[in-house]
Design a protein around this motif. Structure first.
Motif: not given
Lengths: 114, 115
Positions: B72-75, B64-70, B50-55, B23-30
Motif C-alpha cells: 500500500g505504499s511503494v509501487s 506486457r504491462f503489470f503494476a503492483v503495490r503490495p 487505492q491501497g494495495t489493490g488496483a481499482a 514509485c515511492d509516493p508521498i507518505s500517508g497518500h493512499t
C-alpha cells in the motif's frame, strides 16, 4: 470517454504581456476541469480546477480560467506574465463519476521573453 | 523527501528486455496512479491503486504491462518484452485519503528508452 484539445502547441510571449491558453473538451457526461503546469525539470503540479459553482476560477501565481459549458471550453489566462511562467501547461478533464482518471491535452509550451 | 520519488530517472534498454520502474509516493497518500507520456503528447492514464489493490487498470495497453503495490505504499510498474513503442516518460502520482478532487501530486517521471 473524455478528451481535450489544446489549440496552441507553443505560445511565445513578452514579459508583462497577457497570455491566454485555449482548451476545449469533449464529454457526454458532466466533467471536472483542471490546468496543470510543468516547470523545467519538475513534476506536474495543479494550477487550478473547476468542480462546480462559479465559472471563473482562480489559481496559483495569478492564473485564472473560465469554464464555458456551451462552448465546452476552459481557457487559461494571466494578465501579466513573468519570465518564471515559462513552462508547459496541460489542460485535463475527468468525468465526475470516476474523478481519478484524468484525460490530458497535448500541452502548450509557454516561453516568456524579456 | 517530501515529494513523489521515481527511480530510475532514466532507463535505456534493448528491445525484448524486462524493465521495472519504481514509485515511492508521498507518505500517508493512499491513492497512487501511473501515467505514461509519449513525446509530444499529454500524460495518458495507465492504472490507479487505492491501497494495495488496483481499482482501475483499464489504461494498461496490453498484458506486457503489470503494476503492483503490495504494502500500500511503494509501487512497481513492470514491463515485459519491451518494444520500441514503449519508449516514453512514465509518471507516478499520489493523493491523500482526503484527496481534493483531481489534485494529484506527480513525480518527475522515469524516462524509458527502448533501443
Amino acid at each position: 470517454a473524455q478528451s481535450v484539445t489544446q489549440l496552441d502547441s507553443q505560445v511565445p510571449v513578452f514579459e508583462e504581456a497577457p497570455v491566454e491558453l485555449r482548451c476545449n473538451y469533449s464529454s457526454s457526461v458532466s466533467v471536472y476541469l483542471f490546468w496543470y503546469v510543468q516547470y523545467p525539470n519538475q513534476g506536474l503540479q495543479l494550477l487550478l480546477k473547476y468542480l462546480s459553482g462559479s465559472t471563473l476560477v482562480k489559481g496559483i501565481n495569478g492564473f485564472e480560467a473560465e469554464f464555458n459549458k456551451s462552448q465546452t471550453s476552459f481557457h487559461l489566462r494571466k494578465p501579466s506574465v513573468h519570465i518564471s511562467d515559462t513552462a508547459e501547461y496541460f489542460c485535463a478533464v475527468t468525468s465526475i463519476y470516476n474523478d481519478y482518471k484524468l484525460s490530458f491535452g497535448a500541452g502548450t509550451t509557454v516561453t516568456v521573453r524579456a | 523527501g517530501a515529494g513523489v520519488s521515481q527511480t530510475p530517472s532514466n532507463k535505456v534498454t534493448e528491445k525484448g528486455k524486462y524493465v521495472e520502474l519504481r514509485c515511492d509516493p508521498i507518505s500517508g497518500h493512499t491513492a497512487l496512479y501511473w501515467y505514461r507520456q509519449s513525446l509530444g503528447q499529454g500524460p495518458e492514464f495507465l492504472i490507479y491503486f487505492q491501497g494495495t489493490g488496483a481499482a482501475d487498470d483499464s489504461g494498461l495497453p496490453n498484458d506486457r504491462f503489470f503494476a503492483v503495490r503490495p504494502e500500500g505504499s511503494v509501487s512497481t510498474l513492470k514491463i515485459q518484452r519491451t518494444e520500441r513503442g514503449d519508449s516514453a516518460v512514465y509518471l507516478c502520482a499520489s493523493s491523500p485519503p482526503e484527496r481534493s478532487t483531481g489534485e494529484l501530486f506527480f513525480g518527475e517521471g522515469s524516462r524509458l528508452t527502448v533501443l
